[in-house]
Design an enzyme around this catalytic site. Structure first.
Site, mmCIF file in Angstrom:
data_model
loop_
_atom_site.group_PDB
_atom_site.id
_atom_site.type_symbol
_atom_site.label_atom_id
_atom_site.label_comp_id
_atom_site.label_asym_id
_atom_site.label_seq_id
_atom_site.Cartn_x
_atom_site.Cartn_y
_atom_site.Cartn_z
ATOM 1 N N HIS A 81 0.881 -1.241 0.028
ATOM 2 C CA HIS A 81 0.028 0.062 0.036
ATOM 3 C C HIS A 81 0.765 1.274 -0.115
ATOM 4 C CE1 HIS A 81 0.232 0.100 4.437
ATOM 5 N NE2 HIS A 81 0.070 1.260 4.452
ATOM 6 N N ASP B 69 0.135 -7.805 1.857
ATOM 7 C CA ASP B 69 0.367 -6.179 1.741
ATOM 8 C C ASP B 69 2.145 -5.927 1.750
ATOM 9 O OD1 ASP B 69 0.318 -3.602 1.712
ATOM 10 O OD2 ASP B 69 -0.207 -3.193 3.913
ATOM 11 N N GLN C 29 0.769 6.096 11.754
ATOM 12 C CA GLN C 29 0.755 6.541 10.301
ATOM 13 C C GLN C 29 2.426 7.093 10.170
ATOM 14 O OE1 GLN C 29 -1.830 6.895 8.899
ATOM 15 N NE2 GLN C 29 -3.371 6.561 10.740
ATOM 16 N N GLY C 30 2.902 6.470 8.861
ATOM 17 C CA GLY C 30 4.312 6.766 8.655
ATOM 18 C C GLY C 30 5.199 5.762 8.887
ATOM 19 N N ASP C 31 4.840 4.659 9.566
ATOM 20 C CA ASP C 31 5.606 3.588 9.916
ATOM 21 C C ASP C 31 5.308 2.270 9.042
ATOM 22 O OD1 ASP C 31 6.577 4.555 12.012
ATOM 23 O OD2 ASP C 31 4.992 3.921 13.333
ATOM 24 N N SER C 32 4.385 2.392 8.080
ATOM 25 C CA SER C 32 3.811 1.309 7.240
ATOM 26 C C SER C 32 5.265 0.844 6.507
ATOM 27 C CB SER C 32 2.961 1.698 6.238
ATOM 28 O OG SER C 32 1.772 1.624 7.006
HETATM 29 C C1 4AZ Z 1 -1.475 3.198 8.647
HETATM 30 O O1 4AZ Z 1 -2.355 3.829 8.605
HETATM 31 C C2 4AZ Z 1 -1.421 2.454 9.691
HETATM 32 N N1 4AZ Z 1 -1.536 0.790 14.524
HETATM 33 C C3 4AZ Z 1 -0.391 1.677 10.249
HETATM 34 C C4 4AZ Z 1 -0.208 0.860 11.318
HETATM 35 C C5 4AZ Z 1 -1.360 0.846 12.128
HETATM 36 C C6 4AZ Z 1 -2.638 1.723 12.111
HETATM 37 C C7 4AZ Z 1 -2.336 2.388 10.826
HETATM 38 C C8 4AZ Z 1 -1.211 0.166 13.405
HETATM 39 O O2 4AZ Z 1 -0.535 3.183 7.891
#
Ligand code: 4AZ
Length: 276
Positions: A83, A136, A230-233
């Site tokens: 994503h 993902d 957010q931002g860690d994905s």
């Molecule tokens: C995101 O939006 C997201 N708490 C990534 C990880 C988590 C929630 C949202 C897990 O990318």
């Protein structure tokens, strides 16, 4: 993930606005995703397999254009979330992003330390399902090899590191509060691998996604408070020295009863033909 992107984007707009030069075309609908809540600063030199995925054109230059995380799985390949490279996050089709970079060895995104390497190819997991969020993952090929010492082994199927109760660490430059406060320097938090049943009950299927044990890993703390955001994905979840997951999705960040959901690294390793 996708449905949280509007919220993530709020933070990114604020960041981009701080840059001297705004991107000519700011991404219209989205940003990247989520790191680390309830953790603390760590040194990338001690965890050299953690990299930032960046595009200054899309996300502005203040924080090197960082919008996701990734993990170095061979000298020339990085795993991130599928994503992270979809148009929902990038704001334009991937083919229109000319400056996609992997940044290695840079603790503080406001500096130029470490290496910025051009991404020469992107392979999205053909089994990625954006409705459930299953599979993902995407594999980025680097134009220049990183040192062998940066590479982290990918856990295999049935690896002991997947057992519920195992302590794992999640890394990233994402939101540290859940309120759009993106980190300038790398953070990490310790979380427990949780039984699949915990996430099956938390995420039986909704607009956010559906927990599928074959392709996902459940991790967090029962009381909440420590999580990716957010931002860690795309960033790594590591246990016993092996990559077990990639930050993928969840409902909010650090909420009790709403664990983090990670892409199961051993599952995508098989599909993308990398070690594991
Ligand atoms: C995101 O939006 C997201 N708490 C990534 C990880 C988590 C929630 C949202 C897990 O990318």
């Amino acid at each position: 993930m996708r449905r949280h992107i509007a919220r993530a984007w709020t933070g990114a707009v604020a960041l981009a606005a701080g840059a001297a030069v705004l991107p000519l075309a700011a991404p219209g609908s989205a940003v990247a995703d989520s790191v680390v809540i309830g953790g603390g600063p760590v040194q990338v030199s001690e965890h050299p397999w953690v990299v930032a995925i960046a595009s200054r054109d899309r996300f502005g230059g203040t924080r090197s254009g960082q919008f996701c995380g990734g993990a170095v799985v061979s000298r020339t390949t990085v795993l991130t979330a599928a994503h992270c490279v979809d148009s929902g996050v990038l704001g334009v089709p991937l083919s229109e992003v000319r400056d996609l970079k992997v940044i290695a060895g840079r603790n503080d995104l406001r500096t130029s330390e470490g290496d910025e390497i051009t991404v020469s190819n992107v392979r999205t997991n053909p089994e990625y399902n954006s409705s459930t969020n299953s599979g993902d993952a995407a594999l980025l090929t680097l134009a220049k090899p990183l040192p062998e010492s940066y590479v982290i082994p990918v856990a295999g199927r049935g690896d002991a590191a997947y057992r519920a109760g195992t302590i794992a660490a999640v890394y990233g430059w994402g939101d540290t509060t859940g309120g759009g406060q993106y980190a300038n320097s790398l953070h990490a938090a310790h979380v427990h691998v949780l039984a699949d049943t915990v996430c099956e009950e938390a995420y039986p299927g909704s607009a956010d996604g559906k927990y599928l044990a074959a392709t996902m890993v459940c991790a967090g703390e029962r009381q909440g408070g420590k999580d990716a955001c957010q931002g860690d994905s795309g960033g790594p979840l590591v246990a016993q020295g092996r990559l077990i997951g990639l930050v993928s999705w969840g409902s909010g960040c650090g909420r009790p009863g709403r664990p983090g959901v990670y892409t199961r690294a051993s599952d995508v390793a098989k599909i993308l033909r990398i070690r594991g």
